[in-house]
Enzyme design. Structure first.
Site, short mmCIF file in Angstrom:
data_model
loop_
_atom_site.label_atom_id
_atom_site.label_comp_id
_atom_site.label_asym_id
_atom_site.label_seq_id
_atom_site.Cartn_x
_atom_site.Cartn_y
_atom_site.Cartn_z
CE LYS A 101 36.90 35.61 40.82
NZ LYS A 101 37.08 37.04 40.62
CB THR A 102 33.61 38.53 45.69
OG1 THR A 102 34.96 38.33 45.30
CG2 THR A 102 33.52 38.58 47.20
CB SER A 130 38.28 42.49 38.66
OG SER A 130 37.90 43.53 39.51
NE ARG A 187 44.89 42.40 37.96
CZ ARG A 187 44.97 42.40 36.64
NH1 ARG A 187 46.15 42.37 36.06
NH2 ARG A 187 43.89 42.41 35.90
NE ARG A 246 39.57 44.95 43.88
CZ ARG A 246 39.33 43.79 43.27
NH1 ARG A 246 38.92 42.75 43.95
NH2 ARG A 246 39.48 43.69 41.96
CE LYS A 282 44.11 38.61 41.33
NZ LYS A 282 43.19 37.45 41.24
CG HIS A 320 40.62 34.65 38.23
ND1 HIS A 320 40.36 35.70 37.39
CD2 HIS A 320 40.62 35.17 39.48
CE1 HIS A 320 40.21 36.81 38.08
NE2 HIS A 320 40.36 36.51 39.36
CG ASP A 322 40.27 36.10 43.24
OD1 ASP A 322 39.53 36.28 42.25
OD2 ASP A 322 41.40 36.58 43.32
#
Length: 535
Positions: free
Chosen positions: A239-240, A235, A56, A319, A197, A217, A254
């Site tokens: 989390k994942t 990120s 991003r 990713r 996003k 988030h 997410d």
């Protein structure tokens, strides 16, 4: 081979393009390969390169400032205003650029709960961007498509380069939200994360204001006992990884909403996971999801189609996107009840915070508003080394409203649901980044499992040590975890250096929180590290 429907894009100003509508993943993959825009890897997944931008670009994210947003958005360095007239001129230039090109169009929706569903049309310049949209959003049935009316539109033109002198942008790339016209306009960047996003940011404005729903988030999963756990974190914090557990059903990885009637729902239809240093033995579910239909970004592939997940020569922000059904153990539909446990994930580059600690309600509010972690190299453009960072609500780049708005909603919902909140450091131990080591994933998983199965039990003072700088309650023992690992001070082996670093970090916390003090109660302020003679 290509599926074309008699849909019209004339209302967007597009009337000379060949439209490829609702193509299947197989069709989009074939076109990408035929165009030599990607390669097939040995697992059957498609690998592409997003070009100049592999993450991003927060400084190039704008919101049109108009009647809807003027008095509601928290304007500043995160939510940068863009004039309506400039948006219209830029929009027309993008449409002129797209007109006459092959375009890939997908009608889809966000939000698994039908009461919150947002219909979306995605218009892509590239076929692989449309594959990303297939993977990440929820796909309507043929019957639903018959009467489908898009409410929001994403227009994605990576090949269009803005002229900052003409268009009013900072540079040639941009991602702009227009709430009046319900358009997310993206150009100059092939990074697919901007697509999802954009919609996530729109929902972060819509849901709390109009639906009394907290957008988060976070990732979420659910156990056999039907208890939901949610994981906040930016990120690179896990989390994942941590929510993808063979023993629990995945709700989503997410973005979620927490409704007024005490349920959690996934915004998305897929997962977007980091794959740098991915190993089958550590993350078997994610590794297994990288198969036909998945889209890999910016990985290095050899001549035999084998992916080198350790190679970060393009970016550390490698990713993969894949539909959620690539994970075997998923919750269907992607909805659960209010959580029993909330985990705040942080990758502490200082190596100061305990690997696990239990938070009081005031600490939970303070740490939610603070959103401390470390920016990991490659996640954002221009970040070369991990840098300590604060991101309000663990998602400031996507939050149009003032952080206190989301924090108050969270505090209310946590109180109603009687939630336990835990701070998990997935970062460094034994010293700061460059000296210490990253906390082992198996240790973090074990600590979280001990919370979820009740091994750590309810809060009991004698079972916890209170951190002398941050006031956090860190357990003295945890099944399967060496006691030295539970104590960051002990892991350093140098009390003087440890406390010097801890005081330095606590000062950074307090300095960051100054901008929130006027909106925060005395109770919330008590949740932060307290000032001492050392700091």
């Amino acid at each position: 081979m290509s599926k074309q429907e008699n849909i019209s894009l004339s209302k967007y100003g597009i009337d000379r393009s060949k439209i490829f509508y609702q193509l299947s993943p197989n069709e989009l993959q074939k076109i990408t390969l035929d165009n030599k825009e990607g390669v097939l890897v040995s697992s059957g997944a498609l690998a592409i390169n997003t070009g100049e931008f592999t993450g991003r670009s927060p400084k190039d994210r704008f919101i049109v400032k108009d009647e809807i947003t003027r008095d509601k958005v928290w304007w500043g360095d995160i939510n940068i205003p863009f004039e309506p007239s400039k948006f219209d001129k830029l929009y027309n230039r993008v449409i002129k650029y797209l007109n006459g090109k092959n375009l890939y169009v997908r009608d889809c929706f966000a939000c698994a709960d039908k009461d919150y569903k947002l219909n979306i049309r995605v218009i892509n310049e590239y076929p692989w961007s449309n594959l990303f949209a297939f993977n990440m959003f929820l796909n309507p049935s043929d019957k639903e498509l018959e009467k489908f009316e898009p409410e929001w539109t994403v227009i994605n033109a990576p090949g269009f380069l803005a002229d900052k002198l003409i268009d009013g942008t900072r540079q040639h790339n941009f991602a702009i939200l227009n709430f009046s016209k319900k358009i997310a306009l993206i150009g100059g960047t092939g990074y697919t994360g901007e697509i999802k996003k954009g919609i996530f940011s729109a929902l972060n404005f819509i849901l709390p204001i109009y639906k009394n729903t907290l957008p988060m988030h976070c990732s979420a999963n659910i156990g056999e006992n039907k208890e939901t756990a949610i994981f906040f974190g930016l990120s690179g914090t896990g989390k994942t990884t941590l929510s993808t557990d063979s023993n629990r059903k995945l709700i989503g990885d997410d973005e979620h909403g927490w409704t007024s009637d005490h349920s959690i729902f996934n915004f998305e239809g897929g997962c977007y996971a980091k794959v740098i240093n991915l190993k089958k033995e550590d993350e078997p579910e994610i590794y297994g999801a990288i198969k036909k239909g998945a889209l890999l970004e910016n990985v290095i592939v050899d001549s035999q189609g084998k992916v080198n997940f350790q190679d970060d020569s393009l970016t550390q922000n490698t990713r993969v996107s894949y539909p959620i059904n690539h994970i075997n153990n998923i919750q269907q539909p992607s909805i659960g009840k209010s959580p029993k446990h909330i985990f705040f994930l942080t990758a502490d580059a200082f190596g100061v915070l305990p690997p696990i600690s239990k938070l009081t309600p005031s600490q939970a509010a303070y740490h939610f508003i603070s959103g401390y972690t470390a920016k990991v190299a490659g996640t954002e453009a221009g970040i070369k080394e991990p840098t300590p960072s604060f991101s309000a609500c663990f998602g400031a780049p996507f939050m149009p409203l003032h952080p206190s708005y989301y924090a108050e909603l969270l505090i209310k919902k946590m109180s109603e649901a009687k939630v336990n909140v835990w701070l998990i450091n997935t970062g460094w131990t034994g010293g700061p980044y460059g000296i210490g080591k990253r906390i082992k994933l198996r240790y973090t998983r074990s600590m979280i499992n001990s919370v979820l199965d009740g091994s750590l039990g309810s809060y009991n003072v004698k079972d916890y040590h209170i951190h002398s700088v941050f006031g956090l309650a860190q357990p003295r023992e945890c099944p399967g975890i060496p006691s030295k690992v539970l104590s960051p001070r002990a892991s350093w082996g140098d009390d003087k250096k440890y406390y010097e670093t801890a005081f330095k970090l606590s000062k950074a916390f307090r300095n960051n929180f100054k901008k929130f003090e006027d909106e925060s109660s005395e109770e919330i302020l008590r949740g932060g590290p307290q000032r001492t003679a050392h700091n």
